[in-house]
Design an enzyme around this catalytic site. Structure first.
Site, mmCIF file in Angstrom:
data_model
loop_
_atom_site.group_PDB
_atom_site.id
_atom_site.type_symbol
_atom_site.label_atom_id
_atom_site.label_comp_id
_atom_site.label_asym_id
_atom_site.label_seq_id
_atom_site.Cartn_x
_atom_site.Cartn_y
_atom_site.Cartn_z
ATOM 1 N N SER A 158 0.588 -1.315 -0.027
ATOM 2 C CA SER A 158 0.021 -0.086 -0.037
ATOM 3 C C SER A 158 0.966 1.221 0.254
ATOM 4 C CB SER A 158 -0.781 -0.041 1.193
ATOM 5 O OG SER A 158 -1.301 1.641 1.554
ATOM 6 N N ASP A 172 -6.510 -6.156 4.760
ATOM 7 C CA ASP A 172 -5.952 -4.764 4.713
ATOM 8 C C ASP A 172 -5.994 -4.015 6.276
ATOM 9 O OD1 ASP A 172 -5.058 -2.219 4.239
ATOM 10 O OD2 ASP A 172 -6.579 -1.580 3.096
ATOM 11 N N MET A 207 -11.221 -5.300 6.113
ATOM 12 C CA MET A 207 -10.540 -4.385 6.704
ATOM 13 C C MET A 207 -10.254 -5.143 8.217
ATOM 14 S SD MET A 207 -9.829 -1.817 4.710
ATOM 15 C CE MET A 207 -9.175 -0.947 5.836
ATOM 16 N N HIS A 221 -1.447 -1.470 -4.159
ATOM 17 C CA HIS A 221 -2.728 -1.105 -3.296
ATOM 18 C C HIS A 221 -2.636 0.448 -3.055
ATOM 19 C CE1 HIS A 221 -6.091 -2.009 -0.746
ATOM 20 N NE2 HIS A 221 -5.672 -0.855 0.048
ATOM 21 N N MET A 260 -12.165 4.750 -0.632
ATOM 22 C CA MET A 260 -12.837 5.035 0.614
ATOM 23 C C MET A 260 -13.617 6.447 0.655
ATOM 24 S SD MET A 260 -9.765 3.606 3.139
ATOM 25 C CE MET A 260 -8.815 3.689 1.543
ATOM 26 N N HIS A 280 -8.549 1.412 -3.919
ATOM 27 C CA HIS A 280 -9.508 1.094 -2.779
ATOM 28 C C HIS A 280 -10.165 2.438 -2.448
ATOM 29 C CE1 HIS A 280 -9.468 0.296 2.129
ATOM 30 N NE2 HIS A 280 -10.768 0.545 1.366
ATOM 31 N N MET A 298 -9.062 8.585 -0.379
ATOM 32 C CA MET A 298 -9.793 8.818 0.908
ATOM 33 C C MET A 298 -10.394 10.308 0.433
ATOM 34 S SD MET A 298 -7.510 7.445 3.938
ATOM 35 C CE MET A 298 -6.639 6.018 3.866
ATOM 36 N N ASP A 355 -4.922 3.562 -1.916
ATOM 37 C CA ASP A 355 -5.860 4.131 -0.842
ATOM 38 C C ASP A 355 -6.449 5.451 -1.314
ATOM 39 O OD1 ASP A 355 -5.958 1.920 0.933
ATOM 40 O OD2 ASP A 355 -3.975 2.356 1.574
HETATM 41 C C1 DX5 Z 1 -6.170 2.175 5.692
HETATM 42 C C2 DX5 Z 1 -5.704 1.574 4.536
HETATM 43 C C3 DX5 Z 1 -4.552 0.717 4.337
HETATM 44 C C4 DX5 Z 1 -3.264 1.120 4.749
HETATM 45 C C5 DX5 Z 1 -2.893 0.064 5.576
HETATM 46 O O1 DX5 Z 1 -7.273 2.850 5.617
HETATM 47 O O2 DX5 Z 1 -6.814 1.003 3.544
HETATM 48 O O3 DX5 Z 1 -4.630 0.209 2.970
HETATM 49 O O4 DX5 Z 1 -2.441 1.332 4.084
HETATM 50 O O5 DX5 Z 1 -1.694 0.489 6.024
HETATM 51 P P1 DX5 Z 1 -0.919 -0.513 7.231
HETATM 52 O O6 DX5 Z 1 -0.405 -1.784 6.448
HETATM 53 O O7 DX5 Z 1 0.045 0.521 7.422
HETATM 54 O O8 DX5 Z 1 -1.722 -1.032 8.241
HETATM 55 ZN ZN ZN Z 2 -6.499 -0.207 1.528
#
Ligand code: DX5
Ligand code: ZN
Length: 226
Positions: free
Chosen positions: A7, A174, A136, A32, A67, A65, A36, A34
């Site tokens: 990620s 994740d 998650m 990956h 969010m 992903h 947001m 993220d």
């Molecule tokens: C959190 C993200 C993850 C995040 C995971 O909302 O969806 O993908 O990067 O990070 P680690 O591996 O540091 O928990």
């Molecule tokens: Zn993620």
């Protein structure tokens, strides 16, 4: 086969192409991303323009992903940017079936994400539509959080459901996937491991990715070697 999806949330954003290349040399096979929006989750990250730049930096599948609250408005832009997999949250989609169809209609692999508090049985009816389910194992929004232990039960439940329904979707996990948790995550039945902090947090991303993947694959080998 277990795969590692680094990620980039924990990577150095000024050197994303180098960071991805390092994680790829270490065995990462999916990137990956993220996304947001500051509404569904209490953080803001990146969107389609950055995905378009990443597309030029790697041939690996880009696993976006989302969010975000209004995903249908943005799915076409992620397709244009070169996303390969797009996952949307059960909790954020008013019409989940429609959103999954929209992702597929743009030639991308659709997936659904469940927050820690959301039961896996709620998505039973749409499981035939998804390429993977993302469990998650932290509350979404930030990297580097602690793994929530009952996520392991959810992975096992999803494995059972997959078997009962005769499906082949993959199970991605994740949040908090690191050296101390990865073996249990794999043994519970996950085969796509997202890791941000454990890969990019400190030290060398290539070595970190390699060590994590090795631990994951060892955990997947039965003790008798069969
Ligand atoms: C959190 C993200 C993850 C995040 C995971 O909302 O969806 O993908 O990067 O990070 P680690 O591996 O540091 O928990
Ligand atoms: Zn993620």
């Amino acid at each position: 086969m277990v795969e590692l999806a680094p990620s980039i949330l924990s990577a150095d954003f000024s050197r994303l192409a180098d960071e991805i290349a390092a994680a790829e040399r270490g065995g990462g096979t999916v990137i990956h991303v993220d996304v947001m929006d500051g509404h569904f989750v209490p953080n803001i990250t990146i969107g389609p323009p950055v995905v378009a730049s990443l597309r030029k930096a790697t041939k690996l599948p880009l696993d976006c992903h989302l969010m975000i609250e209004n995903c249908d408005e943005f799915i076409p832009a992620f397709a244009d940017a070169g996303a390969n997999w797009v996952s949307v949250h059960y909790e954020a989609c008013r019409h989940l079936h429609r959103s999954l169809e929209l992702i597929a209609s743009h030639g991308m692999k659709p997936a659904v994400v469940l927050n820690p508090a959301t039961r896996v049985t709620l998505i039973r009816d749409i499981l035939p539509m998804v390429h993977h389910v993302l469990i998650m194992s932290v509350n979404p929004g930030f990297g580097g959080q602690r793994f929530i232990e009952f996520s392991l039960d959810k992975i096992r439940k999803l494995v059972e459901l997959r078997q009962e329904l005769g499906l082949t979707f993959r199970i991605e996990v994740d949040g908090g996937v690191a050296h101390d948790t990865v073996a249990r995550v794999v043994q519970a039945g996950a085969d796509l491991l997202v890791a941000g902090n454990a890969v990019f947090g400190s030290g060398n991303a290539e070595q970190n990715a390699r060590a994590l993947l090795q631990a994951a694959r060892q955990a997947g080998v039965p003790a008798d070697g069969s």
